[in-house]
Structure formats: structure tokens, C-alpha cells
Design a protein around this motif. Structure first.
Motif, PDB file in Angstrom:
ATOM      1  N   GLU A 177      53.812 -79.713 -31.310  1.00 62.24           N
ATOM      2  CA  GLU A 177      53.174 -78.527 -32.857  1.00 62.24           C
ATOM      3  C   GLU A 177      54.085 -79.453 -34.030  1.00 62.24           C
ATOM      4  O   GLU A 177      55.051 -79.857 -33.775  1.00 62.24           O
ATOM      5  CB  GLU A 177      53.582 -77.259 -32.478  1.00 62.24           C
ATOM      6  N   PRO A 178      53.227 -78.772 -35.126  1.00 64.22           N
ATOM      7  CA  PRO A 178      54.309 -78.873 -36.378  1.00 64.22           C
ATOM      8  C   PRO A 178      55.629 -78.620 -36.205  1.00 64.22           C
ATOM      9  O   PRO A 178      55.265 -77.035 -36.075  1.00 64.22           O
ATOM     10  CB  PRO A 178      53.341 -78.963 -38.038  1.00 64.22           C
ATOM     11  N   ALA A 179      56.500 -79.395 -36.968  1.00 63.71           N
ATOM     12  CA  ALA A 179      57.865 -78.085 -37.109  1.00 63.71           C
ATOM     13  C   ALA A 179      58.225 -77.253 -38.315  1.00 63.71           C
ATOM     14  O   ALA A 179      57.379 -77.489 -38.845  1.00 63.71           O
ATOM     15  CB  ALA A 179      58.737 -79.479 -37.142  1.00 63.71           C
TER      16      ALA A 179
ATOM     17  N   ASP B 112      62.994 -79.276 -40.017  1.00 63.72           N
ATOM     18  CA  ASP B 112      61.777 -80.279 -39.790  1.00 63.72           C
ATOM     19  C   ASP B 112      61.816 -81.541 -38.706  1.00 63.72           C
ATOM     20  O   ASP B 112      61.426 -82.505 -38.465  1.00 63.72           O
ATOM     21  CB  ASP B 112      62.176 -81.184 -41.042  1.00 63.72           C
ATOM     22  N   THR B 113      62.147 -80.792 -37.393  1.00 61.34           N
ATOM     23  CA  THR B 113      62.885 -81.908 -36.694  1.00 61.34           C
ATOM     24  C   THR B 113      61.573 -80.856 -35.368  1.00 61.34           C
ATOM     25  O   THR B 113      61.498 -79.998 -35.230  1.00 61.34           O
ATOM     26  CB  THR B 113      64.119 -81.707 -35.946  1.00 61.34           C
ATOM     27  N   GLU B 114      60.296 -81.606 -34.902  1.00 66.27           N
ATOM     28  CA  GLU B 114      59.470 -81.351 -33.992  1.00 66.27           C
ATOM     29  C   GLU B 114      60.375 -81.353 -32.782  1.00 66.27           C
ATOM     30  O   GLU B 114      61.250 -82.171 -31.970  1.00 66.27           O
ATOM     31  CB  GLU B 114      58.596 -82.717 -33.609  1.00 66.27           C
ATOM     32  N   VAL B 115      59.908 -80.527 -31.822  1.00 72.67           N
ATOM     33  CA  VAL B 115      60.193 -80.273 -30.314  1.00 72.67           C
ATOM     34  C   VAL B 115      58.857 -81.077 -29.705  1.00 72.67           C
ATOM     35  O   VAL B 115      58.495 -80.068 -29.947  1.00 72.67           O
ATOM     36  CB  VAL B 115      60.504 -79.149 -30.318  1.00 72.67           C
ATOM     37  N   PRO B 116      59.424 -82.060 -28.826  1.00 74.75           N
ATOM     38  CA  PRO B 116      58.533 -82.794 -28.127  1.00 74.75           C
ATOM     39  C   PRO B 116      57.854 -82.127 -26.994  1.00 74.75           C
ATOM     40  O   PRO B 116      58.012 -81.193 -26.496  1.00 74.75           O
ATOM     41  CB  PRO B 116      58.492 -83.946 -27.344  1.00 74.75           C
ATOM     42  N   GLY B 117      56.132 -81.844 -26.954  1.00 72.93           N
ATOM     43  CA  GLY B 117      55.537 -81.109 -25.708  1.00 72.93           C
ATOM     44  C   GLY B 117      55.466 -82.232 -24.314  1.00 72.93           C
ATOM     45  O   GLY B 117      55.868 -82.750 -24.794  1.00 72.93           O
TER      46      GLY B 117
ATOM     47  N   ALA C 163      60.650 -78.053 -23.123  1.00 73.94           N
ATOM     48  CA  ALA C 163      58.918 -77.483 -23.188  1.00 73.94           C
ATOM     49  C   ALA C 163      58.663 -77.280 -21.836  1.00 73.94           C
ATOM     50  O   ALA C 163      57.639 -76.302 -21.781  1.00 73.94           O
ATOM     51  CB  ALA C 163      58.365 -79.366 -23.153  1.00 73.94           C
ATOM     52  N   ALA C 164      58.935 -77.208 -20.970  1.00 74.73           N
ATOM     53  CA  ALA C 164      58.415 -76.776 -19.675  1.00 74.73           C
ATOM     54  C   ALA C 164      58.764 -75.099 -19.250  1.00 74.73           C
ATOM     55  O   ALA C 164      58.073 -73.715 -19.621  1.00 74.73           O
ATOM     56  CB  ALA C 164      59.369 -76.886 -18.437  1.00 74.73           C
ATOM     57  N   MET C 165      60.042 -74.722 -20.278  1.00 68.44           N
ATOM     58  CA  MET C 165      60.863 -72.798 -20.020  1.00 68.44           C
ATOM     59  C   MET C 165      59.180 -72.564 -21.063  1.00 68.44           C
ATOM     60  O   MET C 165      59.011 -71.255 -21.370  1.00 68.44           O
ATOM     61  CB  MET C 165      61.837 -72.631 -20.666  1.00 68.44           C
ATOM     62  N   GLU C 166      58.677 -73.256 -22.472  1.00 69.21           N
ATOM     63  CA  GLU C 166      57.764 -72.811 -22.905  1.00 69.21           C
ATOM     64  C   GLU C 166      56.781 -73.126 -22.738  1.00 69.21           C
ATOM     65  O   GLU C 166      55.407 -72.429 -23.913  1.00 69.21           O
ATOM     66  CB  GLU C 166      58.351 -73.092 -24.298  1.00 69.21           C
TER      67      GLU C 166
ATOM     68  N   LEU D 242      61.376 -70.930 -32.032  1.00 68.02           N
ATOM     69  CA  LEU D 242      61.607 -72.714 -30.800  1.00 68.02           C
ATOM     70  C   LEU D 242      62.187 -73.390 -31.579  1.00 68.02           C
ATOM     71  O   LEU D 242      63.317 -73.471 -31.478  1.00 68.02           O
ATOM     72  CB  LEU D 242      60.065 -72.262 -30.225  1.00 68.02           C
ATOM     73  N   GLY D 243      61.802 -73.192 -32.033  1.00 67.06           N
ATOM     74  CA  GLY D 243      61.878 -74.939 -33.028  1.00 67.06           C
ATOM     75  C   GLY D 243      63.799 -74.880 -33.825  1.00 67.06           C
ATOM     76  O   GLY D 243      63.953 -75.273 -34.177  1.00 67.06           O
TER      77      GLY D 243
END
Length: 530
Positions: free
Chosen positions: A265-267, A302-307, A256-259, A293-294
């Protein structure tokens, strides 16, 4: 509580020694296998030019190897000097791979490198070739065990906290060895080293072509470097993708920090190609590519990446849970047989490291306020923008070398490299880039793990020794000075060897007078423009 300045100076000192040391490691990895490839060709063909190539690049390898050893030994001592509580708390786990590295890999490499230089007239061709391959394997085995140890800092598996000894102890050594982070880090790191060696050989070969000397050695070396470098550059990118996927599972805050992704965001999540801080807190202004990114980090739609913000809230939950383990430990201090306290510790110890983050705010952390818990949770966010741009620098260099070596391989296979002066100049100018990318990758791995010495287990500030600012300032100045001198010496020695060209180093090592160039000089003029 340790003085924050002491922690910062300890971190700076270890970072300086690690970054200096990592100047030598990639070239050692890359040159070792290229030497083995060149000598294999010599044994199969019997052509003397390949022996001379092996000796020439082997001499440069030897100089680099010696400097790597000199700078690497100090790093292990720093665990006891600057990070004494770290050594006490996780030494049973972390020390095992380092010990195996010394016994199994370093001694193998150090022993056979002597036979490589002094065994040419004492061993058969095949026997010496085996020695050269053992040197290469030793260098890679050394990297393997070091990266197993480092991977455990990123993803501590196969160990548990023992409330009786107050230390982390190994419960499954196989899990430590086969840590998925270690596997991804190893193949990615050694591939980066292979790229570094290939760029070095290709660049020196291009320099020889530009100068119109050692043409045959340069052309053959560049063919080997181009093919080896192209395969390695492709591996770096592919295996870097695997590292990102594994980090999503075990170090999601780093991703999350690198991005610079503050909000979930929605997956599938998008990728910030470039970005800058906006006017609002957490706002990023730049070029945003949907879905990338996803797909890279989760390999799904359909898998989220947490912020970052959601991860900070989750950290608060882990801090509160970890306080249960910390409070249970205090109960055990007075009642060692308390079964209820032991049960609480066995269930909640994985979060106790999060509770220790509160030690930065107060010693009696069992009385921490909501505001202090919120502040400690916010500390789990590493510095976003240095990671953001360092990652993009590394990726850009990686894709550049794919194109670079693809073009170089095409021209080398056609035997027309010497006719493309602009590309030869570019090859010489590009020589520092793999080191820049390698150092960037190391910064991402270690800086992105902060505030943890051991991810989720031991905060960095809690791992430091109780040294003084004066102690650390003097030792830091000493290390930087000595390492700089060593780096300058290495560069001077390498320049002397490169200027001398492929002389008969075997005769020199045997004490014979050999002042002439051992390779017949070409009469060609410097490479013409295309």
C-alpha cells in the motif's frame, strides 16, 4: 530428501512440548517477583501476614517450577533427536546460550529455591530475602538466555557460514547476545509472564473474597497483584509495539502475513482491525484503519511496508543469488583451494538458505526450473489467516488487561474490592486469558517464522532428522500423554494448596503436624453484590 510427513510430525512434537512447557514459564516469571515483593514488605514491616503470604504463593510457585523443569528438559534433547541436522549446522551458535542458561541461570534458580523453602529458620530475615530475590533473578536470567537463543533463530547475527566445516560459526558473540530481537523478545515475554502471575494472584484472591475466607491475605495480595499487573500490562503493549517495529526490519514477511497484506500500500499502510478472505485471490474484506500499520511498524509517514506478493518476488531473486553460493560449494568439493569459489561463497552465502528451499522439489537444485523457483519463493509465505487471528486475539487480551488492572487497582487502593461481586467473579473467570495470550504469542513467533528453522539460513524441512513416521508417532503420543498427566497433577496439587489456604507451610516443611489454618479466619460473609 526427508519425508514431508516426518517433518510435520517433528514440528508437531516440538510444538506440543513447547506449548506444554510454556504453560508453566509465565507463571514462574510472574510469581517469582511477586514473592520477592511480598517478602520485602515482610522484612520492612515485620508483619507476620506478609510472611504467610510469601509462603502461600511460594508453595504454588514451587509446584509450578517443578513442572516447568520436568517439561523443559525434554525440549533440549529434541534438538539432537528430531533436528539432528539443525544441531550440526548451527549447534556452535545456538548451543552457547543454552549452555550458559544451564550453568548461570538454571543452577542459580534451582539452588536458591531450596534455600527459599528450607532456610526460613536457618537464615536471617535479610538473608532469606536475598535468597528470594535471587530465585526471581534466576528465573528471569533463564528466560533471557533462552530468548537470546530463540532470537538468533529469528535474526541470525554474529555468525557466518564456514565452507570448510559446512556449518554456521560464531564470529561476534557480543552481537549474538545483544541481538535487538532478543532484547525486544525478552522484555515483552517477561512482561507477559508478570501479567500471568498478577492475574493468577488476583484471581485466587478474588476467589477467597467470594468465599469469605482468608480476607486479609486476599486483600493484600490483590493490591500487590493489581499494581504489579497494571505496570506489566502496560509494558506488554508498549514492548509489543517495539517487537513489531523490529520484526519489520528483520522479518517483514511475518508482518505482512499477520496483516494479510498481499499488495504493498502507499505509505503509511493501513491496519486490518478484522478481516476475511474476499472473492479474489489476496483480497481482504473487513474493517481497515488507515495509517496505523505504517506508523506502528515504520514509525514514519513515508516508509512503505511491502506486501506478500512483492516479498515473494524478492524471494525469487534471493533464491537465484543463493544458487551461486550452492554451485560454488560444489566446486570446492573437488578443488578446496579455489579462490574464486570461496569469494563467491563469501559474497552470496546469506542467500544460500533460500536456494535450499528448492530441495523440497529436487535434489539437483542447480538445475531448478523457473516454475520450481517460483514455487519455492511462494513457500516463504507462512499460513496467513491463523497468524492474522492469533495476533488479534493476543492484542485484544493485552488491552483487556490494561483496563482490568486499572479498575482493579482503583478499587484495591480504596479498599472496596470485596464489595464488587461482579468484578470478583470476572477476575476468577479471566484467569485462563493470560495463558491464552502467551501461547498465542509463542505461536506467532514460531509459526510466523516458517518455512525457516533459522530465518533465511536453514529451511525447517532441511533441519529434520531422518526418523521414521512410526518413531515420531510413538514418541509424540508418549510425550503428549506424559505431559498431560503432569499438567493434571500440577492442577490437582495447586487446587489442594489453594483449598487448604495459607497454612503454616514452614511447620509442614520442618516435619511438624500442622492441620489447622495458620491464618485467623475472618467471620465475614461472602462478598456482597455491589
Amino acid at each position: 530428501m526427508v519425508d514431508p510427513l516426518v517433518v510435520d510430525l517433528s514440528r508437531l512434537q516440538f510444538a506440543a512440548t513447547a506449548l506444554y512447557h510454556f504453560l508453566f514459564v509465565p507463571l514462574t516469571l510472574g510469581l517469582s517477583f511477586m514473592m520477592a515483593i511480598m517478602e520485602s514488605t515482610y522484612v520492612m514491616t515485620g508483619r507476620e501476614i506478609w510472611r504467610k503470604m510469601t509462603l502461600f504463593w511460594g508453595t504454588l510457585f514451587g509446584i509450578n517450577f517443578a513442572m516447568g523443569v520436568a517439561t523443559g528438559i525434554v525440549m533440549e534433547f529434541q534438538f539432537g533427536m528430531n533436528w539432528s541436522y539443525y544441531s550440526h549446522y548451527v549447534g556452535d551458535v545456538f548451543g552457547a546460550p543454552l549452555a550458559i542458561e544451564g550453568l548461570m541461570a538454571f543452577f542459580l534458580e534451582a539452588t536458591f529455591i531450596g534455600l527459599f523453602f528450607f532456610g526460613w529458620d536457618r537464615l536471617s530475615k535479610v538473608g532469606h530475602l536475598v535468597v528470594t530475590w535471587l530465585v526471581a533473578l534466576g528465573a528471569n536470567f533463564s528466560a533471557l538466555w533462552i530468548l537470546i537463543a530463540n532470537a538468533w533463530m529469528q535474526y541470525p547475527v554474529g555468525a557466518e557460514f564456514n565452507p570448510d566445516t559446512m556449518r554456521m560459526e560464531v564470529t561476534d558473540f557480543a552481537a549474538v547476545i545483544f541481538n535487538p530481537v532478543a532484547q525486544a523478545k525478552f522484555v515483552h515475554t517477561v512482561s507477559a509472564g508478570y501479567v500471568t502471575g498478577a492475574v493468577f494472584v488476583f484471581g485466587i484472591g478474588a476467589l477467597f473474597l467470594l468465599q469469605g475466607k482468608h480476607i486479609e491475605l486476599a486483600k493484600r495480595s490483590m493490591v500487590v497483584a493489581a499494581s504489579f499487573g497494571l505496570a506489566s500490562a502496560l509494558s506488554v503493549v508498549v514492548l509489543g509495539d517495539e517487537s513489531g517495529y523490529i520484526a519489520t526490519e528483520h522479518q517483514i514477511m511475518k508482518i505482512a502475513a499477520m496483516e494479510a497484506m498481499y499488495d504493498t500500500e502507499p505509505a503509511p499502510a493501513g491496519f486490518n482491525l478484522i478481516g476475511f478472505p474476499g472473492d479474489e485471490p489476496g483480497e481482504v474484506v473487513g474493517i481497515h484503519i488507515p495509517w496505523v500499520l505504517g506508523l506502528i511498524t515504520t514509525r514514519s509517514f513515508d516508509t512503505e511496508v511491502p506486501g506478500i506478493n512483492d516479498l515473494v518476488e524478492h524471494a525469487q531473486m534471493r533464491i537465484r543469488n543463493g544458487l551461486n553460493a550452492y554451485n560454488a560449494l560444489e566446486v570446492l568439493e573437488t578443488d578446496r583451494q579455489n579462490a574464486e569459489a570461496r569469494q563467491i561463497i563469501s559474497e552470496t552465502w546469506p542467500d544460500m538458505g533460500y536456494a535450499l528451499l528448492l530441495k523440497a522439489y529436487r535434489d539437483d537444485i542447480e538445475n531448478a526450473t523457473d516454475e520450481e523457483i517460483a514455487a519455492a519463493a511462494q513457500d516463504t509465505v507462512p499460513a496467513v489467516w491463523p497468524l492474522f487471528w492469533t495476533f488479534r486475539l493476543m492484542v485484544a487480551v493485552g488491552f483487556f488487561f490494561i483496563a482490568f488492572f486499572a479498575y482493579g487497582f482503583w478499587k484495591a487502593s480504596r479498599g472496596t474490592l470485596q464489595h464488587h461481586r461482579w468484578f470478583l467473579i470476572a477476575a476468577v473467570a479471566a484467569m485462563p486469558l493470560p495463558w491464552l495470550a502467551a501461547e498465542a504469542g509463542w505461536i506467532i513467533a514460531e509459526f510466523g517464522r516458517q518455512p525457516w528453522a533459522i530465518e533465511g539460513v536453514l529451511p525447517t524441512f532441511y533441519a529434520a532428522s531422518g526418523l521414521t513416521v512410526l518413531d515420531l508417532s510413538l514418541s509424540l503420543a508418549f510425550y503428549v500423554t506424559v505431559y498431560t498427566v503432569l499438567a493434571v497433577i500440577m492442577v490437582i496439587l495447586m487446587i489442594k494448596v489453594i483449598k487448604a489456604g495459607p497454612r503454616d507451610y514452614l511447620a509442614i516443611l520442618n516435619g511438624e503436624d500442622s492441620t489447622k489454618d495458620d491464618e485467623t479466619r475472618e467471620t465475614s460473609s461472602p462478598a456482597p453484590a455491589e
